[in-house]
Structures are given as C-alpha cells and as structure tokens.
Scaffold this motif. Structure first.
Motif, PDB file in Angstrom:
ATOM      1  N   CYS A  47       0.859  -1.185   0.000  1.00 45.23           N
ATOM      2  CA  CYS A  47       0.000   0.000   0.000  1.00 45.23           C
ATOM      3  C   CYS A  47       0.895   1.236   0.000  1.00 45.23           C
ATOM      4  O   CYS A  47       1.489   1.588   1.021  1.00 45.23           O
ATOM      5  CB  CYS A  47      -0.918  -0.002   1.223  1.00 45.23           C
ATOM      6  SG  CYS A  47      -2.122   1.334   1.189  1.00 45.23           S
ATOM      7  N   GLN A  74      -4.617  -0.976  -2.757  1.00 44.21           N
ATOM      8  CA  GLN A  74      -5.720  -0.030  -2.612  1.00 44.21           C
ATOM      9  C   GLN A  74      -6.367   0.363  -3.937  1.00 44.21           C
ATOM     10  O   GLN A  74      -7.433   0.988  -3.948  1.00 44.21           O
ATOM     11  CB  GLN A  74      -5.231   1.240  -1.907  1.00 44.21           C
ATOM     12  CG  GLN A  74      -4.443   2.207  -2.788  1.00 44.21           C
ATOM     13  CD  GLN A  74      -2.978   1.860  -2.925  1.00 44.21           C
ATOM     14  OE1 GLN A  74      -2.531   0.876  -2.357  1.00 44.21           O
ATOM     15  NE2 GLN A  74      -2.222   2.665  -3.641  1.00 44.21           N
ATOM     16  N   ALA A  96      -0.644   7.148   4.081  1.00 40.90           N
ATOM     17  CA  ALA A  96      -1.992   6.571   4.039  1.00 40.90           C
ATOM     18  C   ALA A  96      -3.059   7.615   3.713  1.00 40.90           C
ATOM     19  O   ALA A  96      -3.980   7.350   2.929  1.00 40.90           O
ATOM     20  CB  ALA A  96      -2.315   5.883   5.361  1.00 40.90           C
ATOM     21  N   ALA A 100      -5.398   7.618   0.426  1.00 39.76           N
ATOM     22  CA  ALA A 100      -6.861   7.621   0.527  1.00 39.76           C
ATOM     23  C   ALA A 100      -7.473   8.721  -0.338  1.00 39.76           C
ATOM     24  O   ALA A 100      -8.489   8.509  -1.010  1.00 39.76           O
ATOM     25  CB  ALA A 100      -7.276   7.791   1.984  1.00 39.76           C
ATOM     26  N   LEU A 153      -6.100   0.270   5.021  1.00 37.76           N
ATOM     27  CA  LEU A 153      -5.218   0.222   3.858  1.00 37.76           C
ATOM     28  C   LEU A 153      -4.024  -0.703   4.063  1.00 37.76           C
ATOM     29  O   LEU A 153      -3.471  -1.239   3.105  1.00 37.76           O
ATOM     30  CB  LEU A 153      -4.718   1.626   3.520  1.00 37.76           C
ATOM     31  CG  LEU A 153      -5.769   2.623   3.026  1.00 37.76           C
ATOM     32  CD1 LEU A 153      -5.120   3.973   2.759  1.00 37.76           C
ATOM     33  CD2 LEU A 153      -6.465   2.115   1.772  1.00 37.76           C
TER      34      LEU A 153
END
Length: 237
Positions: A47, A74, A96, A100, A153
């Motif tokens: 990720c 992801q 992260a 996102a 994630l």
C-alpha cells in the motif's frame, strides 16, 4: 514487427524484488518484453502511492515504468464511490492519508486524530495513563464528526492502539462519546473495508513477516471476544 497479442502481469514481491533487492533474472526479462512492446502491468499488495512504486521499479529495472502500469492493494477502492463522500477512518502507515485521497476519499480522519479528540481511549500507553491521573478529567472534542466507515489500507505501526480505537468505533457506531449499554448485544457495526489480506509476506528475513492479514486476524478475534459477534468487512485482494 507484428504487435503482440498478449500482455504480462507480474507480481512484484518475490518475482521482481526480494526485500530491498531485485531478483537478477527479472531485469533482463522485463527489458526484453519492453523492447518487444509487450504491455506490462505490475501488481503488489503493498500500500503506497502508485507513482512512488513506479519510480522505485524504474530505478531497479533500468527502464521507465509509469504509474498507470501499477496496480496496488488499494487500487480497486477507486470503485467505492458510495463511500468517497463519507467521513472515514483511514488506517495504515506513511502516506496513508494521501493514498486515501488519491483513490477518492474526501473526508478523512486517523487513529491519531481520534485519540486527540478522546484522549482516554489509548490506555496501553502508560504515559497517557499518567496524564489522565494528573489532569483528573476528560476533554472531548465537541465538534468530533462520527466516523461512518473504516478503511484499512495496511498494517499500522502501533497495533495495540489501532486495535483498541477501531473496536471502540465499531462498538459505538463511529462515535466514542456514545454511551454503550451492552457491548454483547447484537449490533450492526459501521462498514469496514480492507485491502491486502496476506497473513505474511516474504521480505529479506529468512522467515515470512506478518502482513496486514495478521492485523485483521487480531481485529476479528478481539471484536468477537468483546462483542460476541463476528466482524463483517468488505475485502479487496
């Protein structure tokens, strides 16, 4: 030359690289395929930003790899448009939050931000216990927006804190300020979405390393033990 009628998908970990090192046979093989104009896609349960992984592979292989050629853990979450406008908790490491946002989530919070809003949640950290004793009171963020979904994630760094806070959110409909009457009552928790369920992965060490699947196993077990109910989540890869 007639264009190729096929494409190649390569797993990265254990096929192109092993830990921080690349596998020697991979480099000339990939270079040959590129010279033959064979379309190539690289996949990994890692990720991270696709652009960063493309740069990393380009340096290792000595050829230009584009972000569009990278499919990571992801990447399929781009299709979850029904969640992209919800207020979601993002669990993972490093970039992260950036990841996102890149895949479409617009309203994001983190474990750290939830702990700031509710300082009594993280009691594994003994420094927090001492601070709570010293202040003799709780200061909650009255503007805290309840979490509507949890997006996992990848494995976090501080598992104990993340496990505690995620379970708190599951038991309180995303709002730790909610007074809980019975944690063992039948309860439909807020949605949980997870990518990368690999229990272990191969790195530089001789033995496999814990992956995000190990974290998910801990989360499932703890939630079942505390609530008496099974954890339900949507899983990708």
């Amino acid at each position: 030359m007639k264009p190729p009628s096929f494409a190649c998908f390569f797993d990265i970990d254990g096929v192109i690289t092993k830990g921080p090192n690349f596998i020697a046979a991979a480099k000339p093989a990939i270079q040959t395929l590129i010279q033959l104009n064979v379309p190539i896609i690289f996949v990994s349960n890692t990720c991270m930003l696709e652009s960063d992984k493309a740069k990393q592979l380009s340096a290792v292989l000595g050829v230009t790899i584009h972000p569009e050629q990278i499919v990571l853990a992801q990447t399929p979450m781009r299709t979850l448009t029904e969640f992209h406008n919800k207020h979601v908790l993002i669990s993972g490491q490093d970039a992260a939050e950036d990841i996102a946002r890149m895949i479409g989530f617009k309203s994001i919070t983190t474990i750290e931000k939830v702990c700031e809003a509710f300082p009594e949640l993280d009691m594994v950290d003994h420094m927090n216990r001492s601070e709570m004793i010293r202040t003799q009171g709780l200061v909650h963020d009255e503007n805290f927006r309840p979490v509507e979904a949890i997006v996992l994630l990848g494995e976090p760094i501080y598992w104990e804190r993340s496990l505690q806070v995620i379970i708190d959110l599951l038991l309180t409909d995303g709002n730790p300020a909610k007074i809980l009457t019975d944690s063992n009552a039948q309860h439909d928790h807020i949605p949980v979405i997870a990518c990368n369920r690999d229990l272990v992965f191969k790195a530089a060490a001789d033995l496999p390393r814990f992956g995000h699947g190990a974290f998910l196993t801990c989360l499932e077990t703890l939630y079942k033990s505390i609530s008496g109910n099974d954890l339900k989540y949507t899983a990708f890869v």
